[in-house]
Design a protein around this motif. Structure first.
Motif, PDB file in Angstrom:
ATOM      1  N   THR A 196      38.470  78.381 -65.080  1.00 16.25           N
ATOM      2  CA  THR A 196      38.067  78.209 -63.694  1.00 16.25           C
ATOM      3  C   THR A 196      38.860  77.058 -63.089  1.00 16.25           C
ATOM      4  N   ILE A 197      39.016  77.102 -61.752  1.00 11.27           N
ATOM      5  CA  ILE A 197      39.841  76.139 -61.033  1.00 11.27           C
ATOM      6  C   ILE A 197      39.008  75.550 -59.904  1.00 11.27           C
ATOM      7  N   GLY A 198      39.076  74.240 -59.742  1.00  7.03           N
ATOM      8  CA  GLY A 198      38.325  73.569 -58.687  1.00  7.03           C
ATOM      9  C   GLY A 198      37.415  72.507 -59.256  1.00  7.03           C
ATOM     10  N   GLY A 199      37.404  71.327 -58.636  1.00  7.02           N
ATOM     11  CA  GLY A 199      36.675  70.201 -59.187  1.00  7.02           C
ATOM     12  C   GLY A 199      35.241  70.078 -58.739  1.00  7.02           C
ATOM     13  N   ASP A 200      34.783  70.956 -57.843  1.00  8.70           N
ATOM     14  CA  ASP A 200      33.405  70.872 -57.370  1.00  8.70           C
ATOM     15  C   ASP A 200      32.439  71.414 -58.417  1.00  8.70           C
ATOM     16  N   SER A 201      31.137  71.299 -58.138  1.00 10.67           N
ATOM     17  CA  SER A 201      30.136  71.797 -59.080  1.00 10.67           C
ATOM     18  C   SER A 201      30.232  73.306 -59.243  1.00 10.67           C
ATOM     19  N   THR A 202      30.658  73.986 -58.183  1.00 12.58           N
ATOM     20  CA  THR A 202      30.903  75.436 -58.248  1.00 12.58           C
ATOM     21  C   THR A 202      32.405  75.672 -58.199  1.00 12.58           C
ATOM     22  N   TYR A 203      32.911  76.407 -59.146  1.00 12.80           N
ATOM     23  CA  TYR A 203      34.364  76.595 -59.205  1.00 12.80           C
ATOM     24  C   TYR A 203      34.870  77.371 -57.991  1.00 12.80           C
ATOM     25  N   TYR A 204      36.130  77.122 -57.613  1.00 11.52           N
ATOM     26  CA  TYR A 204      36.728  77.745 -56.439  1.00 11.52           C
ATOM     27  C   TYR A 204      37.382  79.084 -56.775  1.00 11.52           C
ATOM     28  N   SER A 205      38.103  79.117 -57.891  1.00 10.76           N
ATOM     29  CA  SER A 205      38.843  80.325 -58.260  1.00 10.76           C
ATOM     30  C   SER A 205      38.912  80.423 -59.780  1.00 10.76           C
ATOM     31  N   PHE A 206      39.443  81.541 -60.249  1.00 12.17           N
ATOM     32  CA  PHE A 206      39.596  81.731 -61.693  1.00 12.17           C
ATOM     33  C   PHE A 206      40.981  82.260 -62.009  1.00 12.17           C
ATOM     34  N   LEU A 207      41.406  82.018 -63.234  1.00 13.79           N
ATOM     35  CA  LEU A 207      42.671  82.558 -63.743  1.00 13.79           C
ATOM     36  C   LEU A 207      42.396  83.270 -65.049  1.00 13.79           C
ATOM     37  N   THR A 208      42.943  84.472 -65.188  1.00  5.68           N
ATOM     38  CA  THR A 208      42.870  85.215 -66.440  1.00  5.68           C
ATOM     39  C   THR A 208      44.284  85.603 -66.858  1.00  5.68           C
ATOM     40  N   VAL A 209      44.525  85.565 -68.158  1.00  9.55           N
ATOM     41  CA  VAL A 209      45.818  85.977 -68.711  1.00  9.55           C
ATOM     42  C   VAL A 209      45.562  87.026 -69.782  1.00  9.55           C
ATOM     43  N   PHE A 210      46.339  88.094 -69.726  1.00 11.45           N
ATOM     44  CA  PHE A 210      46.210  89.179 -70.686  1.00 11.45           C
ATOM     45  C   PHE A 210      47.558  89.418 -71.342  1.00 11.45           C
ATOM     46  N   ARG A 211      47.514  89.896 -72.575  1.00 11.90           N
ATOM     47  CA  ARG A 211      48.732  90.192 -73.318  1.00 11.90           C
ATOM     48  C   ARG A 211      48.749  91.659 -73.701  1.00 11.90           C
ATOM     49  N   SER A 212      49.895  92.274 -73.517  1.00  8.86           N
ATOM     50  CA  SER A 212      50.061  93.650 -73.965  1.00  8.86           C
ATOM     51  C   SER A 212      49.979  93.697 -75.484  1.00  8.86           C
ATOM     52  N   ASN A 213      49.288  94.710 -76.013  1.00  6.83           N
ATOM     53  CA  ASN A 213      49.200  94.826 -77.475  1.00  6.83           C
ATOM     54  C   ASN A 213      50.315  95.692 -78.062  1.00  6.83           C
ATOM     55  N   GLY A 214      51.256  96.093 -77.197  1.00 10.73           N
ATOM     56  CA  GLY A 214      52.411  96.841 -77.676  1.00 10.73           C
ATOM     57  C   GLY A 214      52.207  98.329 -77.777  1.00 10.73           C
ATOM     58  N   ILE A 215      50.974  98.818 -77.521  1.00 10.09           N
ATOM     59  CA  ILE A 215      50.705 100.264 -77.547  1.00 10.09           C
ATOM     60  C   ILE A 215      50.930 100.810 -76.153  1.00 10.09           C
ATOM     61  N   ARG A 216      51.901 101.645 -76.011  1.00 11.57           N
ATOM     62  CA  ARG A 216      52.266 102.146 -74.689  1.00 11.57           C
ATOM     63  C   ARG A 216      51.283 103.197 -74.198  1.00 11.57           C
ATOM     64  N   SER A 217      50.877 103.062 -72.947  1.00 14.38           N
ATOM     65  CA  SER A 217      50.017 104.064 -72.329  1.00 14.38           C
ATOM     66  C   SER A 217      50.829 105.288 -71.942  1.00 14.38           C
ATOM     67  N   THR A 218      50.143 106.415 -71.744  1.00 14.17           N
ATOM     68  CA  THR A 218      50.808 107.614 -71.254  1.00 14.17           C
ATOM     69  C   THR A 218      51.412 107.344 -69.896  1.00 14.17           C
ATOM     70  N   ASP A 219      52.589 107.889 -69.647  1.00 17.19           N
ATOM     71  CA  ASP A 219      53.269 107.688 -68.372  1.00 17.19           C
ATOM     72  C   ASP A 219      52.327 108.050 -67.237  1.00 17.19           C
TER      73      ASP A 219
END
Length: 237
Positions: A196-219
C-alpha cells in the motif's frame, strides 16, 4: 467515456498531481528500475501511459529500453511524444492510439519483459482479459498494476477537473486489489508483491506485481497466429 475526458484534460494533466499520486507513480518507477538492473535489454509495454511525464520520462536517456505505449486518447499520446522528443527513449518508443482491449489481442505473444498499468483500471469500463496480459509477457516477465484505494473511489467516484471555466468529470470504477489478484491468478500469473502507498491512516493506493510462470496461454486472438498492432499516431508538432 474515458477517452473524451482525458482528451479534454491532457494539456493540464500533470499540473494537478497530488503528493500521494506522485508517490504512486514513483513506486512504479522504482519497480521498473529494479527490473532494469537485472536485464541488459528491457522491453516495456505501457498500457494507458498518459503523458509519460511521471513514469516513462525517468528512463529518457536509456538506449537499451524499448517502450511500447498504448493509450486511447490522441491528446495524451501527443503529450507523450512531445515529452520524450529528441531523447533516446523517444526514438525507441512505439506509440499506439487505440482502446486497450482492442489492441492487446493484436500484439505478439511473449514480446514484453514488463507490462505496466499505472492508475488505469479505475478508468476502464471493463477490465482487461488477464490471460491476454499473461500471453504477452516473456517467460520471466512481470506485470505491474497500481490503482487507487477502492474506498476512495466509492466515496468520490467523480474525477472532476476544471477546463476553461467548465467542470468535466469521469466516473471512475473501484478496483479491489484482491479481485486483481484473483483475476491474475486465474490467468497463471503469480503475485510477487503487494504494497500500500500513502502515509495516512487509510492508504491512498496499492501496487501489485505479478510474474509469469512461463506457461503460455492459448493465443487469445483465436486463430493461433500472432498479429501486430497497426494503429499509429502521426508525429506531433
Amino acid at each position: 467515456r474515458a477517452q473524451d475526458f482525458y482528451q479534454e484534460i491532457a494539456s493540464n494533466y500533470d499540473l494537478r498531481n497530488s503528493g500521494n499520486l506522485v508517490s504512486t507513480h514513483l513506486t512504479t518507477v522504482a519497480q521498473l528500475q529494479t527490473i532494469r538492473e537485472q536485464k541488459s535489454i528491457l522491453r516495456i509495454l505501457d498500457l494507458g501511459g498518459g503523458t509519460g511525464k511521471l513514469i516513462a520520462i525517468h528512463f529518457f536517456n536509456e538506449e537499451e529500453i524499448t517502450w511500447t505505449y498504448i493509450d486511447s486518447c490522441p491528446a495524451m499520446a501527443a503529450e507523450f511524444r512531445r515529452n520524450l522528443c529528441g531523447y533516446p527513449l523517444g526514438r525507441k518508443s512505439e506509440v499506439v492510439v487505440d482502446d486497450l482491449n482492442r489492441a492487446l489481442p493484436q500484439l505478439d505473444a511473449g514480446s514484453y519483459d514488463v507490462i505496466v498499468m499505472s492508475l488505469v483500471l479505475s478508468s476502464m469500463a471493463e477490465p482487461p482479459d488477464f490471460a491476454l496480459l499473461e500471453r504477452l509477457l516473456s517467460p520471466d516477465g512481470s506485470l505491474i498494476i497500481t490503482d487507487i484505494n477502492p474506498g476512495y473511489t466509492r466515496d468520490a467516484p467523480l474525477y472532476k477537473v476544471w477546463v476553461d471555466g467548465t467542470i468535466v468529470a469521469l466516473r471512475t470504477r473501484p478496483v479491489d486489489p484482491f479481485e486483481v489478484i484473483r483475476q491474475a491468478s486465474t490467468a497463471n500469473l503469480q503475485m510477487t508483491e503487494l504494497k500500500t502507498i500513502g502515509g495516512d491512516s487509510t492508504y491512498y493506493s496499492f501496487l501489485t506485481v505479478f510474474r509469469s510462470n512461463g506457461i503460455r496461454s492459448t493465443d487469445a486472438a483465436g486463430d493461433g497466429h500472432q498479429r501486430s498492432v497497426h494503429r499509429r499516431l502521426a508525429p506531433g508538432p
